[in-house]
Write an enzyme that holds these catalytic residues in place. Structure first.
Site, PDB file in Angstrom:
ATOM      1  N   ASN A  37     -43.108 -23.007  39.638  1.00 46.19           N
ATOM      2  CA  ASN A  37     -43.701 -24.148  38.956  1.00 46.19           C
ATOM      3  C   ASN A  37     -43.329 -25.427  39.680  1.00 46.19           C
ATOM      4  O   ASN A  37     -42.314 -25.501  40.375  1.00 46.19           O
ATOM      5  CB  ASN A  37     -43.268 -24.206  37.483  1.00 46.19           C
ATOM      6  CG  ASN A  37     -41.983 -24.972  37.298  1.00 46.19           C
ATOM      7  OD1 ASN A  37     -41.979 -26.204  37.281  1.00 46.19           O
ATOM      8  ND2 ASN A  37     -40.872 -24.264  37.203  1.00 46.19           N
TER       9      ASN A  37
ATOM     10  N   ASN B 186     -29.624 -32.714  33.859  1.00 50.41           N
ATOM     11  CA  ASN B 186     -30.380 -31.972  34.870  1.00 50.41           C
ATOM     12  C   ASN B 186     -30.195 -32.641  36.228  1.00 50.41           C
ATOM     13  O   ASN B 186     -30.846 -33.631  36.533  1.00 50.41           O
ATOM     14  CB  ASN B 186     -31.854 -31.946  34.452  1.00 50.41           C
ATOM     15  CG  ASN B 186     -32.726 -31.185  35.423  1.00 50.41           C
ATOM     16  OD1 ASN B 186     -32.236 -30.640  36.413  1.00 50.41           O
ATOM     17  ND2 ASN B 186     -34.012 -31.155  35.158  1.00 50.41           N
TER      18      ASN B 186
ATOM     19  N   CYS C 165     -33.376 -30.469  39.342  1.00 54.12           N
ATOM     20  CA  CYS C 165     -34.816 -30.223  39.339  1.00 54.12           C
ATOM     21  C   CYS C 165     -35.336 -30.265  40.773  1.00 54.12           C
ATOM     22  O   CYS C 165     -35.208 -31.293  41.445  1.00 54.12           O
ATOM     23  CB  CYS C 165     -35.554 -31.252  38.496  1.00 54.12           C
ATOM     24  SG  CYS C 165     -37.339 -31.014  38.578  1.00 54.12           S
TER      25      CYS C 165
ATOM     26  N   THR D 246     -34.145 -23.471  38.821  1.00 54.67           N
ATOM     27  CA  THR D 246     -35.029 -22.640  39.648  1.00 54.67           C
ATOM     28  C   THR D 246     -34.655 -22.714  41.129  1.00 54.67           C
ATOM     29  O   THR D 246     -34.055 -23.677  41.594  1.00 54.67           O
ATOM     30  CB  THR D 246     -36.493 -23.077  39.491  1.00 54.67           C
ATOM     31  OG1 THR D 246     -36.590 -24.468  39.771  1.00 54.67           O
ATOM     32  CG2 THR D 246     -36.995 -22.795  38.086  1.00 54.67           C
TER      33      THR D 246
ATOM     34  N   GLY E 284     -38.000 -16.380  36.587  1.00 57.55           N
ATOM     35  CA  GLY E 284     -38.436 -15.040  36.194  1.00 57.55           C
ATOM     36  C   GLY E 284     -37.489 -13.977  36.712  1.00 57.55           C
ATOM     37  O   GLY E 284     -36.503 -14.281  37.395  1.00 57.55           O
TER      38      GLY E 284
ATOM     39  N   GLY F 193     -34.047 -15.526  34.747  1.00 50.55           N
ATOM     40  CA  GLY F 193     -34.730 -14.236  34.692  1.00 50.55           C
ATOM     41  C   GLY F 193     -34.345 -13.324  33.553  1.00 50.55           C
ATOM     42  O   GLY F 193     -34.593 -12.116  33.625  1.00 50.55           O
TER      43      GLY F 193
ATOM     44  N   GLY G  89     -35.793 -18.396  29.481  1.00 53.81           N
ATOM     45  CA  GLY G  89     -36.801 -19.328  29.976  1.00 53.81           C
ATOM     46  C   GLY G  89     -38.173 -18.700  30.089  1.00 53.81           C
ATOM     47  O   GLY G  89     -38.896 -18.557  29.098  1.00 53.81           O
TER      48      GLY G  89
END
Lengths: 287, 293
Positions: B59, B117, B120, B183, B207, B234, B255
């Site tokens: 994403n 965060n 990102c 991520t 994932g 994941g 997530g």
């Protein structure tokens, strides 16, 4: 005259009632996650299947234009659900119909479903097409390719409101025109094919009906270039027009913010939640 | 901050919780970490922002949100009554914007914690810039710690050579907890069109594909710091969640799995309880870091 005025009045009351009902439905509209049983999975031709999924219990209120996120089991390459338009709702059989174009691994998996298989569905998602508040409106539903899918349920819902819609359906060639008999139940059907094998030759926007008849409302779904051409026609003729977008999405409920469309009034919004249906006036399309 | 159970939802995958209210009882969750919030409104990156990859997805949302004032005025009133931990994920482009956002959230009575965060991968300025050096991570944590009086969680980036070094720097800066992993920077290409699949070319991978990396990092960090760890990356089911707890996480976040099954969090809560019962554990704390090796 008195009789007429009563008739008119009762029609107004009925319309007001229908509007209020729609408002209430929108307000209480909720989403479900449910297992469905495959009752039919028929290959309509090489690239399309009609998947019918049934429940034992009555289905909730579903608006024409809404979609479902269908789970694809045992396919690690396609982790995410597949967002598919609701093609038709058979209330007698508690059945949802999905017209699926086999484009990749996920849709191919769905196309291989067998009668009796269990498929998990999250639905109904998104908004729907805005049905005209008065049934004297002349409406046309323009669909291209698999974009004809939501037009069938929309056609039925319009007919139930007392509006006989006109359908204009386009495809590459005659074999790609699907469910024509189903559409004919709700209104007059006109077609175009790129090779001229059915209806008029060319694109939907070149069909003679668009110059010989006048319309108050256009609903369209299909490939983006087609929808843009339809939107351009609607804008030029000053006709209200709603399009159903197919942006790539993940969650389907407005959480991941992946499927955004940039709107004039609100900036980036989720197509899955604020759409998939948008009035063309809100889009930033160059038309 | 006390959790009723170790299952929380990861920022950016669960909206503000309300998006999932039709599917689950939100109050059964240990916590909800709401979408990344910045000082000012952000439009995010252009479409396309998502690409599906084997056992995962990329994403590139780019922190789209309406800004912290909008959150305080419109979103907070609608979710503050929920009897679960509502945690705000805070992002910024410089130390000043992190600090000001944290200060505003500090005033919200029903928000027991923020997740900072610093990881990102999808915004050009800031974000991950702080998360990839020990010095940057330490500075931003310290600055926020001065103004933020409640539980301060810092979310770490996996896009670093040694994540334990960053975790220690954040602990030194005064963090109460670390969450990992954000991520992994990745990329997908459409060969037919010879174009990237994302408008930003690169994006964040999540994932099941990232789970082994996340587990490894949680295990390494658990050896390096003394503050509690929240593990994510994941997690698709209770077994995955238990693996993170065994590796040293005190709680976990779910997530991407929310997209595939909006009820998955409840299944994970129940699955963890089944596991504890089956192995005759009295409480969850008995399996935290209980990996035998």
């Amino acid at each position: 005259m008195c009789k007429n005025s009563i008739k008119r009045k009762s029609k107004q009351v009925l319309n007001a009632y229908l509007c209020a009902q729609e408002f209430i439905y929108l307000f209480i509209m909720r989403k479900y996650i449910q297992d469905f049983r495959v009752t039919d999975c028929t290959r309509l031709h090489a690239n399309y299947v009609l998947l019918k999924l049934a429940q034992d219990t009555p289905l909730p209120k579903i608006l024409p234009g809404q979609f479902a996120e269908i789970r694809v089991e045992n396919s690690p390459a396609t982790l995410l659900r597949r967002p598919i338009s609701i093609n038709y709702v058979d209330r007698e059989r508690n059945e949802l119909w999905f017209l699926i174009q086999l484009v990749g691994e996920g849709t191919r998996h769905l196309g291989d479903a067998k009668k009796g298989d269990i498929i998990n569905v999250v639905y109904p998602l998104g908004n729907g097409f805005t049905l005209p508040s008065d049934n004297s409106k002349n409406v046309i539903l323009i669909g291209g390719g698999v974009g004809t899918a939501p037009m069938l349920y929309l056609g039925e819902q319009l007919k139930l409101k007392g509006i006989t819609p006109t359908f204009l359906l386009g495809a590459r060639s005659a074999k790609d025109l699907l469910q024509l008999e189903d559409f004919a139940r709700y209104g007059k059907v006109y077609t175009t094919t790129e090779d001229g094998s059915h209806g008029e030759k060319g694109y939907v926007t070149q069909h003679s009906i668009l110059s010989t008849q006048s319309f108050d409302m256009i609903y369209t779904c299909g490939p983006k270039p087609m929808m843009m051409a339809v939107a351009k026609y609607a804008k030029a003729k000053n006709i209200e027009c709603e399009v159903s977008l197919e942006n790539h999405m993940a969650c389907g409920v407005g959480a991941c913010l992946c499927c955004v469309e940039n709107l004039k009034d609100e900036g980036n919004v989720c197509v899955c939640k604020e759409g998939p249906v948008f009035n063309i006036k809100r889009l930033l399309w160059q038309i | 901050m006390q959790l009723a159970n170790p299952v929380m939802t990861a920022s950016g995958t669960f909206g503000y919780g309300t998006e999932f209210a039709d599917f689950i009882d939100l109050e059964r969750l240990g916590g909800i970490i709401v979408k990344g919030t910045t000082l000012n409104r952000r439009e995010g990156n252009p479409y396309p922002r998502m690409a599906e990859t084997p056992s995962g997805m990329l994403n590139a949302v780019g922190l789209q949100n309406k800004g912290v004032d909008y959150f305080v005025q419109h979103i907070y009133p609608a979710i503050k009554h929920l009897r679960t931990n509502i945690i705000v994920n805070v992002s910024g482009s410089d130390i000043e914007s992190y600090v000001r956002t944290a200060e505003i959230i500090n005033e919200l009575e029903e928000i027991p914690a923020i997740e900072l965060n610093i990881s990102c991968p999808n915004v050009k300025q800031g974000g991950m810039a702080f998360g990839v050096t020990a010095k940057g991570a330490n500075e931003v944590t310290k600055a926020v710690r001065e103004v933020y009086k409640k539980t301060l969680i810092v979310k770490l980036s996996p896009n670093v050579t040694d994540i334990t070094e960053i975790a220690r720097a954040v602990e030194d800066g005064g963090a109460d907890s670390v969450s990992l992993i954000n991520t992994l920077l990745g990329m997908a290409i459409d060969a037919e069109r010879r174009r990237p699949m994302l408008s930003t070319i690169t994006g964040g991978l999540s994932g099941p594909a990232v789970k082994p990396i996340a587990l490894r990092m949680v295990w390494q960090v658990s050896k390096a710091v003394n503050i509690p760890i929240i593990g994510l990356g994941g997690i698709m089911n209770a077994r995955d969640a238990i693996e993170f707890l065994l590796a040293g996480a005190s709680a976990i976040q779910v997530g991407t799995a929310n997209f595939i099954d909006p009820t998955v969090t409840i299944k994970i809560i129940e699955g963890i309880n089944d596991y504890l019962e089956r192995h005759h554990y009295q409480s969850i704390s008995e399996i935290i870091g209980a990996l035998e090796c």
